[in-house]
Design an enzyme around this catalytic site. Structure first.
Site, PDB file in Angstrom:
ATOM      1  CE1 TYR A 131      -6.542   3.115  -0.615  1.00  0.00           C
ATOM      2  CE2 TYR A 131      -4.190   3.151  -0.181  1.00  0.00           C
ATOM      3  CZ  TYR A 131      -5.292   2.521  -0.713  1.00  0.00           C
ATOM      4  OH  TYR A 131      -5.180   1.316  -1.305  1.00  0.00           O
ATOM      5  CD  GLU A 160      -2.985  -0.816  -0.093  1.00  0.00           C
ATOM      6  OE1 GLU A 160      -2.939   0.261  -0.709  1.00  0.00           O
ATOM      7  OE2 GLU A 160      -3.733  -1.742  -0.438  1.00  0.00           O
ATOM      8  CB  THR A 218       3.457   4.232  -7.257  1.00  0.00           C
ATOM      9  OG1 THR A 218       4.008   5.354  -6.556  1.00  0.00           O
ATOM     10  CG2 THR A 218       4.542   3.610  -8.106  1.00  0.00           C
ATOM     11  CG  ASP A 241      -8.031   4.250  -4.554  1.00  0.00           C
ATOM     12  OD1 ASP A 241      -9.268   4.131  -4.640  1.00  0.00           O
ATOM     13  OD2 ASP A 241      -7.246   3.658  -5.307  1.00  0.00           O
TER      14      ASP A 241
END
Length: 369
Positions: free
Chosen positions: A140, A57, A63, A158
């Site tokens: 998140y 995560e 990314t 997210d």
DNA sequence: AATGCGTGGTC
DNA sequence: TGACCAAGCAT
């Protein structure tokens, strides 16, 4: 698939038909990822490793999955348990992270591992609040780890979820202002029963079906209730504030090579851009090309030879570096000398690999001699 | 709340 | 091909 039919949603007020449709889709179409436990195995009681979920995560923050995969594998090879990461030299962690970007994540990763090892007996807190207090873990990631690793009913939001929710409910208000409203919609959809699978279902849907451009609405398991699709233009959502223009900055970088085939390197300060990473000496990076980007401004005098320029685009500015090279005897105290053959093991960010390659084209060749 | 913070893939 | 953007966090 008995694990689907034996599940009892009737007592679960959160399990709307939308939630059930997403979970059923996820059971069939979920992505296979190195850190993930398949929903079938999860239904049979197999739990993912919190260390693996946390590591993935953090790497996945801003990314792509594609970029993360090889780094995730490398980190687990180097540091199989969080205690290994906690006791690893920070320079080794920065070197392993090099190329992945947002290097504060690597610094916080190390701090977080130390905190978990020191204060939590090597085990992660199993609640959203507990996780949220750790370095590098925000709204998140705390929700994602709590839901996926510990099966807590945490609502995960997210970029993928924002896109799915904004389209599902045809939310015209722009991000980030609309985030609290969207978060509430996710809270209402998140089931008590399979919060981790639900979070991953939303993210998989956003990544593979409800994509930013050309969403595959025909394949979407909830296309019959998507308000944006009903309005015939899901691609316009979510609405985001306009981005600011990227300024250009200029500088010069100096690649000094010793007779022994070493390059002069130094370490950047821990804070700010490329914090804690390794670089070759450079001038300051300024908004104007004002004559401060010449060999006269090198950290020390040498027969500097121009070898062209490198352009690199960061998040908030574009950098144009003039690159210089010189053969230099080992008499500088501004850093350390590293054999060219060992450059691949250094914490060099991509912009610095570009600079060194510009000056020494074969520097990062496999088995360089 | 707005800004600083990387990189590589995609179309 | 340049603009967009990807499982955000810290301050």
């Amino acid at each position: 698939m008995p694990y689907l039919t034996t599940r009892d949603f009737s007592s679960d007020v959160s399990a709307t038909s939308t939630t059930q449709a997403l979970l059923a889709w996820y059971d069939k179409h979920h992505r296979e990822l190195p850190w993930r436990v398949s929903p079938k195995a999860a239904a049979q009681g197999k739990r993912p490793e919190p260390y693996h979920i946390w590591l993935s995560e953090v790497m996945l923050q801003q990314t792509t999955v594609t970029a993360v995969k090889s780094y995730f594998t490398k980190f687990l090879d180097l540091w199989p348990r969080i205690e290994d990461l906690a006791t690893a030299p920070t320079e080794d962690v920065m070197a392993a992270w090099a190329g992945l970007g947002y290097y504060a994540r690597a610094r916080n990763l190390k701090k977080c591992a130390e905190a978990v090892a020191a204060h939590h007996g090597g085990s992660f807190p199993d609640t959203e609040e507990g996780l949220r207090s750790l370095p590098g873990i925000g709204d998140y990631t705390s929700a994602a780890v709590a839901a996926i690793a510990f099966n807590r009913q945490a609502a995960v939001m997210d970029g993928n979820v924002e896109r799915v929710i904004s389209r599902l409910f045809a939310i015209d208000a722009p991000l980030p202002g609309s985030k609290p409203f969207m978060k509430q919609r996710v809270v209402e959809l998140t089931p008590v029963d399979r919060p981790g699978d639900f979070a991953q279902a939303m993210m998989d849907l956003g990544a593979t079906i409800c994509t930013p451009k050309r969403p595959a609405c025909a394949l979407c398991p909830i296309n019959d209730r998507c308000l944006a699709l009903a309005e015939h233009d899901p691609e316009r959502l979510p609405v985001k504030a306009a981005k600011k223009e990227k300024p250009v900055r200029f500088g010069a970088a100096f690649v000094a090579v010793s007779p022994e085939g070493e390059v002069l390197l130094r370490r950047r300060i821990d804070s700010g851009l490329l914090g804690g990473m390794t670089e070759v000496p450079t001038t300051g990076w300024t908004a104007r090309q004002d004559g401060g980007q010449t060999a006269e401004h090198a950290p020390f005098t040498a027969e500097w030879e121009s070898c062209g320029a490198v352009t690199h685009v960061f998040t908030h500015f574009e950098l144009r570096l003039s690159v210089f090279r010189a053969a230099v005897t080992r008499d500088s105290d501004t850093g350390w000398w590293e054999p060219v053959t060992n450059l691949h093991a250094q914490a060099l960010p991509t912009v610095m690999k570009k600079v060194i390659t510009q000056a020494i084209p074969l520097a990062f060749r496999k088995h360089a001699s």
